[in-house]
Design an enzyme around this catalytic site. Structure first.
Site, mmCIF file in Angstrom:
data_model
loop_
_atom_site.group_PDB
_atom_site.id
_atom_site.type_symbol
_atom_site.label_atom_id
_atom_site.label_comp_id
_atom_site.label_asym_id
_atom_site.label_seq_id
_atom_site.Cartn_x
_atom_site.Cartn_y
_atom_site.Cartn_z
ATOM 1 N N CYS A 122 7.441 -10.862 16.803
ATOM 2 C CA CYS A 122 8.726 -11.292 16.223
ATOM 3 C C CYS A 122 9.776 -11.606 17.282
ATOM 4 C CB CYS A 122 9.256 -10.235 15.271
ATOM 5 S SG CYS A 122 8.099 -9.811 13.976
ATOM 6 N N HIS A 244 16.800 -11.154 14.361
ATOM 7 C CA HIS A 244 15.511 -11.261 13.670
ATOM 8 C C HIS A 244 15.689 -10.656 12.279
ATOM 9 C CE1 HIS A 244 11.456 -10.915 12.468
ATOM 10 N NE2 HIS A 244 11.322 -9.631 12.756
ATOM 11 N N ASN A 274 10.636 -11.614 6.089
ATOM 12 C CA ASN A 274 10.433 -11.570 7.541
ATOM 13 C C ASN A 274 9.423 -12.656 7.930
ATOM 14 O OD1 ASN A 274 9.599 -10.985 10.143
ATOM 15 N ND2 ASN A 274 9.411 -8.771 9.806
HETATM 16 O O1 UT7 Z 1 9.340 -7.611 12.390
HETATM 17 C C1 UT7 Z 1 9.163 -6.226 12.534
HETATM 18 C C2 UT7 Z 1 8.295 -5.761 11.425
HETATM 19 N N1 UT7 Z 1 8.604 -4.663 10.640
HETATM 20 C C3 UT7 Z 1 9.765 -4.094 10.257
HETATM 21 O O2 UT7 Z 1 10.823 -4.426 10.679
HETATM 22 C C4 UT7 Z 1 9.690 -2.987 9.256
HETATM 23 C C5 UT7 Z 1 10.605 -1.829 9.560
HETATM 24 N N2 UT7 Z 1 10.545 -0.845 8.477
HETATM 25 C C6 UT7 Z 1 11.103 -1.051 7.271
HETATM 26 O O3 UT7 Z 1 11.685 -2.085 7.030
HETATM 27 C C7 UT7 Z 1 11.004 0.045 6.246
HETATM 28 O O4 UT7 Z 1 10.445 1.210 6.840
HETATM 29 C C8 UT7 Z 1 10.146 -0.348 4.977
HETATM 30 C C9 UT7 Z 1 10.912 -1.393 4.170
HETATM 31 C C10 UT7 Z 1 8.813 -0.898 5.424
HETATM 32 C C11 UT7 Z 1 9.939 0.868 4.104
HETATM 33 O O5 UT7 Z 1 11.185 1.410 3.695
HETATM 34 P P1 UT7 Z 1 11.422 2.992 3.819
HETATM 35 O O6 UT7 Z 1 12.762 3.247 3.249
HETATM 36 O O7 UT7 Z 1 11.193 3.364 5.253
HETATM 37 O O8 UT7 Z 1 10.317 3.557 2.853
HETATM 38 P P2 UT7 Z 1 9.172 4.588 3.183
HETATM 39 O O9 UT7 Z 1 8.058 3.935 3.935
HETATM 40 O O10 UT7 Z 1 9.781 5.825 3.753
HETATM 41 O O11 UT7 Z 1 8.619 4.916 1.729
HETATM 42 C C12 UT7 Z 1 9.461 5.580 0.759
HETATM 43 C C13 UT7 Z 1 8.694 5.599 -0.539
HETATM 44 C C14 UT7 Z 1 7.257 6.081 -0.416
HETATM 45 O O12 UT7 Z 1 6.966 6.853 -1.582
HETATM 46 P P3 UT7 Z 1 6.983 8.451 -1.519
HETATM 47 O O13 UT7 Z 1 5.968 8.817 -0.478
HETATM 48 O O14 UT7 Z 1 8.379 8.817 -1.131
HETATM 49 O O15 UT7 Z 1 6.610 8.824 -2.913
HETATM 50 C C15 UT7 Z 1 6.443 4.816 -0.445
HETATM 51 O O16 UT7 Z 1 5.148 5.001 -0.962
HETATM 52 O O17 UT7 Z 1 8.610 4.269 -1.085
HETATM 53 C C16 UT7 Z 1 7.252 3.978 -1.406
HETATM 54 N N3 UT7 Z 1 7.053 2.552 -1.235
HETATM 55 C C17 UT7 Z 1 7.273 1.664 -2.219
HETATM 56 N N4 UT7 Z 1 7.660 1.821 -3.486
HETATM 57 C C18 UT7 Z 1 7.796 0.720 -4.233
HETATM 58 C C19 UT7 Z 1 6.670 1.887 -0.125
HETATM 59 N N5 UT7 Z 1 6.626 0.565 -0.382
HETATM 60 C C20 UT7 Z 1 6.986 0.413 -1.686
HETATM 61 C C21 UT7 Z 1 7.150 -0.712 -2.497
HETATM 62 N N6 UT7 Z 1 7.567 -0.514 -3.767
HETATM 63 N N7 UT7 Z 1 6.939 -1.975 -2.064
#
Ligand code: UT7
Length: 317
Positions: A122, A244, A274
């Site tokens: 990225c 980005h 993204n």
């Molecule tokens: O270009 C660089 C590439 N990547 C990035 O920049 C990504 C950087 N990271 C992020 O943007 C965030 O970490 C995410 C958007 C990927 C995730 O958000 P988060 O607030 O960090 O969520 P999390 O991974 O801590 O998950 C929280 C909860 C989990 O459930 P439990 O374990 O709390 O029950 C996940 O299973 O949200 C759940 N979850 C979802 N729920 C509904 C994860 N993805 C989804 C989804 N829909 N799509």
């Protein structure tokens, strides 16, 4: 402790910008039908509403259309182009490069054109701009077409809700020329190769989202601080920061940590998700279309991604 590098200012003129996204779209509501997710979760956690995805186009097609858009807007004489540089991690093939394909699609049959791809995930567009800028300032080359183009949907696992809601496809292009005018450009490129990978694109995308989130906020903060410090800039010197577009929350958090007004950041993630190396040139082209007379104003690009890689660019419009 970050070692400050010696200043290395280039003079680079931005001649034109363009972008292209494929016509197919995938909204949060479409994703609700594919995986266990919701528009509310996606929008509140990422700021994304929809993204563009390819059906039968390749990365080189997106890159070509973005290039044509930039060339057309300036009615640019293509025969002047002597560098084509494409930032991508989703090229059509391992080899040949997307850049060579773009050369062929544009019908540029001059043989003294340098065409190659850069993969810094990225952060790739900032790396590519830096390379093009150094090549132009060597005075061996005059005009560069620098493109960021990706088809991440082809690598997205639509069973994995933690990643499939994030990514989209697209391309953005910038035409640059070497110039005698005072148009300062400066770059800060950084990397920290990982043994224990936190984001990988192989057959499919895999990512440790939380780890990347924390890294991203620090990378933006560090990169902007360094490029501003090295160029003795204060916030009021900067017209806009084009980050980005990975997650709206990452950008908001970084703005808060840096104590820079969030309105300085150009944000379009809602429509595109993204798009990796394409996200900055797409956003830059949109931003440029909102300006009346930006001559002399400064913009900063900032990015982070797999590798890990990160960095910033300062350009003078
Ligand atoms: O270009 C660089 C590439 N990547 C990035 O920049 C990504 C950087 N990271 C992020 O943007 C965030 O970490 C995410 C958007 C990927 C995730 O958000 P988060 O607030 O960090 O969520 P999390 O991974 O801590 O998950 C929280 C909860 C989990 O459930 P439990 O374990 O709390 O029950 C996940 O299973 O949200 C759940 N979850 C979802 N729920 C509904 C994860 N993805 C989804 C989804 N829909 N799509």
């Amino acid at each position: 402790m970050v070692k400050m590098k010696r200043k290395n200012i280039n003079n680079i003129k931005i001649i034109s910008t363009g972008h292209y996204t494929p016509p197919g779209t995938l909204s949060n509501f479409d994703l609700e039908k594919i995986v266990d997710t919701s528009d509310e979760w996606i929008y509140s956690r990422t700021g994304i509403k929809s993204r563009h995805i390819v059906y039968d186009e390749k990365t080189s097609d997106l890159a070509y259309h973005a290039a044509r858009n930039a060339i057309g807007k300036a009615n640019y004489d293509m025969s002047k182009i002597d560098i084509i540089l494409v930032a991508t991690c989703t090229g059509d093939y391992n080899s040949p490069s997307v850049a060579c394909k773009v050369q062929a699609l544009l019908g540029l049959d001059r043989q003294d054109i340098a065409c190659f791809d850069v993969n810094a995930a990225c952060s790739g567009f900032i790396y590519a701009l830096c390379i093009a800028s150094q090549m132009l300032n060597s005075n061996r080359y005059f005009s560069a077409l620098v493109i960021g183009a990706e088809t991440l949907s082809l690598y997205t696992d639509y069973q994995d809700r933690s990643t499939c809601v994030l990514f989209g496809d697209g391309a953005g292009a910038v035409i640059l020329e070497n110039t005698e005018e005072h148009k300062a450009a400066d770059f800060y490129l950084s990397a920290k190769g990982e043994m224990d990978l936190s984001i990988v694109i192989n057959d499919k995308i895999w990512m440790d989202g939380r780890k990347i989130y924390q890294f991203a906020v620090k990378a933006i903060e560090q990169s902007i601080n360094i490029i501003m410090h090295n160029n003795e800039l204060i916030e009021s010197d900067i017209l806009a920061i084009i980050p980005h577009q990975a997650n709206l929350r990452i950008i908001e958090k970084a703005a808060q940590v840096l104590n820079i007004d969030i309105n300085k950041f150009y944000i379009n993630i809602e429509k595109y998700g993204n798009t990796s190396a394409a996200s900055i040139p797409i956003a830059f082209d949109e931003f440029m279309s909102t300006l009346y007379n930006p001559n002399g104003k400064k913009v900063i690009f900032v990015a982070f991604g797999a590798g890990l890689t990160w960095g910033a660019a300062m350009l003078t419009l």
